[in-house]
Design a protein around this motif. Structure first.
Motif, PDB file in Angstrom:
ATOM      1  N   UNK A 104       6.549   6.147  -3.724  1.00  0.00           N
ATOM      2  CA  UNK A 104       7.486   5.038  -3.567  1.00  0.00           C
ATOM      3  C   UNK A 104       7.515   4.513  -2.136  1.00  0.00           C
ATOM      4  N   UNK A 105       7.684   5.371  -1.105  1.00  0.00           N
ATOM      5  CA  UNK A 105       7.636   4.837   0.266  1.00  0.00           C
ATOM      6  C   UNK A 105       6.310   4.162   0.591  1.00  0.00           C
ATOM      7  N   UNK A 109       5.758   0.340   1.819  1.00  0.00           N
ATOM      8  CA  UNK A 109       5.066   0.100   3.083  1.00  0.00           C
ATOM      9  C   UNK A 109       3.847  -0.798   2.887  1.00  0.00           C
ATOM     10  N   UNK A 110       3.087  -0.575   1.821  1.00  0.00           N
ATOM     11  CA  UNK A 110       1.896  -1.389   1.569  1.00  0.00           C
ATOM     12  C   UNK A 110       2.259  -2.853   1.374  1.00  0.00           C
ATOM     13  N   UNK A 111       3.319  -3.102   0.616  1.00  0.00           N
ATOM     14  CA  UNK A 111       3.741  -4.485   0.383  1.00  0.00           C
ATOM     15  C   UNK A 111       4.260  -5.132   1.663  1.00  0.00           C
ATOM     16  N   UNK A 112       5.005  -4.359   2.458  1.00  0.00           N
ATOM     17  CA  UNK A 112       5.539  -4.899   3.708  1.00  0.00           C
ATOM     18  C   UNK A 112       4.419  -5.223   4.682  1.00  0.00           C
ATOM     19  N   UNK A 166      -3.993  -8.362   2.689  1.00  0.00           N
ATOM     20  CA  UNK A 166      -3.389  -7.832   1.474  1.00  0.00           C
ATOM     21  C   UNK A 166      -4.222  -6.707   0.878  1.00  0.00           C
ATOM     22  N   UNK A 167      -3.620  -5.502   0.842  1.00  0.00           N
ATOM     23  CA  UNK A 167      -4.242  -4.338   0.224  1.00  0.00           C
ATOM     24  C   UNK A 167      -3.188  -3.591  -0.582  1.00  0.00           C
ATOM     25  N   UNK A 168      -3.628  -2.930  -1.648  1.00  0.00           N
ATOM     26  CA  UNK A 168      -2.714  -2.115  -2.442  1.00  0.00           C
ATOM     27  C   UNK A 168      -2.403  -0.782  -1.765  1.00  0.00           C
ATOM     28  N   UNK A 169      -3.330  -0.297  -0.940  1.00  0.00           N
ATOM     29  CA  UNK A 169      -3.222   1.082  -0.458  1.00  0.00           C
ATOM     30  C   UNK A 169      -3.754   1.205   0.969  1.00  0.00           C
TER      31      UNK A 169
END
Length: 341
Positions: A159-160, A164-167, A175-178
């Protein structure tokens, strides 16, 4: 006897394999930072060999022992003695993952560079497919792994990480998922263009993008940790936020710091001067202004504004000092695009 990092550091004589020169430049250099992973190291080295040897690619494995407090350094020494492509490096103390990665990057000689963690949660068997993608697709300079089916605890890790990835993607535009996946491959010239400081290992894709890399993301396998202890905790969230502010500044204002500091300074200076001008008018009409809070506010805003503008000017001077004596370019060139429009 006290169990300290200094006590456990091997001498230079323990690493004969690390200093041997190679006759040919390897096709790929694999960099793995190591900290207290003595139980995983034999399997890690074996799995890297199982993944790369069948491909026919020449490769080197650079394991950087980051001042481990267990017997990782000795395990690396013994493995290097019988594994010609293993080139361990030993840091004097625990500097952190960023410094360990940079130590590995400083030693790479390969056309491609791959990174992964030493806990066996990343699968070395994914590396050949990523390398094949770089061979076949000249439009990609870096491939970042995406732990699509991540084998970690949902609340404390996943979850964190998702937040963090979206922020980070939103703030930086990369833009990356991970961002946290250590399994990545790069063209060697990209690695030679970037330097890592502090704890910026989390933001390598952003640094690579600033260096001109074209980035894509590919799902990779992820395994649950079976041995050793995770070095990550929830406390890293606050450090990520601070580092993200730094990355935002570097991306937008590194070459024009006056626009950053001076912009904020003007927002403070203008209302500060306006307040003082109004109080001056009040004073000229015969009224006392000494006890008015607005006087203190106006003086503080004006001083802060002038200081920030001065800081921006100083930043502009430092940028020129950074670029001009060493002849550093403010831009990167690439080859002409291939194929049809």
């Amino acid at each position: 006897m006290t169990d300290t990092a200094t006590d456990l550091q091997p001498s230079a004589a323990l690493a004969p394999a690390a200093d041997k020169a190679h006759d040919a430049r390897p096709n790929v250099s694999i960099v793995i930072p190591i900290y207290n992973e003595q139980e995983n190291l034999p399997d890690l080295v074996a799995k890297v060999g199982e993944a790369l040897l069948p491909t026919g690619r020449s490769f080197e494995l650079i394991c950087v022992d980051d001042g481990s407090r267990d017997r990782s350094a000795w395990v690396l020494r013994d493995l290097a003695a019988k594994t010609p492509w293993l080139k361990p490096r030993y840091l004097m103390r625990n500097y952190g993952q960023t410094a360990a990665l940079q130590a590995g990057f400083d030693a790479v000689t390969g056309k491609y560079v791959a990174t992964l963690d030493g806990d066996l949660q990343n699968d070395p068997a994914d590396i050949p497919a990523l390398l094949d993608r770089l061979d076949s697709d000249s439009s990609v300079d870096m491939i970042s792994g995406w732990r699509k089916d991540r084998q970690d605890k949902a609340v404390s890790r996943k979850l964190p990480s998702m937040i963090a990835n979206r922020l980070i993607s939103k703030v930086t535009g990369v833009t990356l998922h991970d961002y946290g996946c250590a399994l990545k491959v790069y063209r060697g010239e990209i690695i030679r263009r970037i330097r890592l400081y502090g704890e910026l290992h989390r933001f390598i894709p952003i640094l690579a993008a600033e260096a001109g890399a074209r980035i894509t993301e590919v799902p990779v396998r992820h395994h649950a940790r079976t041995r050793g202890v995770s070095k990550y905790g929830i406390d890293r969230t606050f450090r990520v936020i601070l580092d993200l502010l730094l990355m935002r500044f570097m991306m937008r204002y590194l070459h024009r710091p006056l626009h950053a500091f001076g912009g904020v300074g003007l927002w403070l200076l203008v209302p500060g001067l306006a307040a003082l001008a109004w109080l001056l008018g009040v004073k000229l009409t015969g009224h006392d202004i000494g006890g008015r809070p607005l006087l203190m506010v106006g003086v503080m805003l004006s001083l802060m504004g002038v200081n920030l503008i001065g800081l921006g000017v100083l930043g502009e001077v430092l940028i020129r000092v950074y670029h001009e004596p060493e002849g550093r370019d403010q831009y990167r060139l690439r080859e002409a695009p291939e194929g049809e429009l």
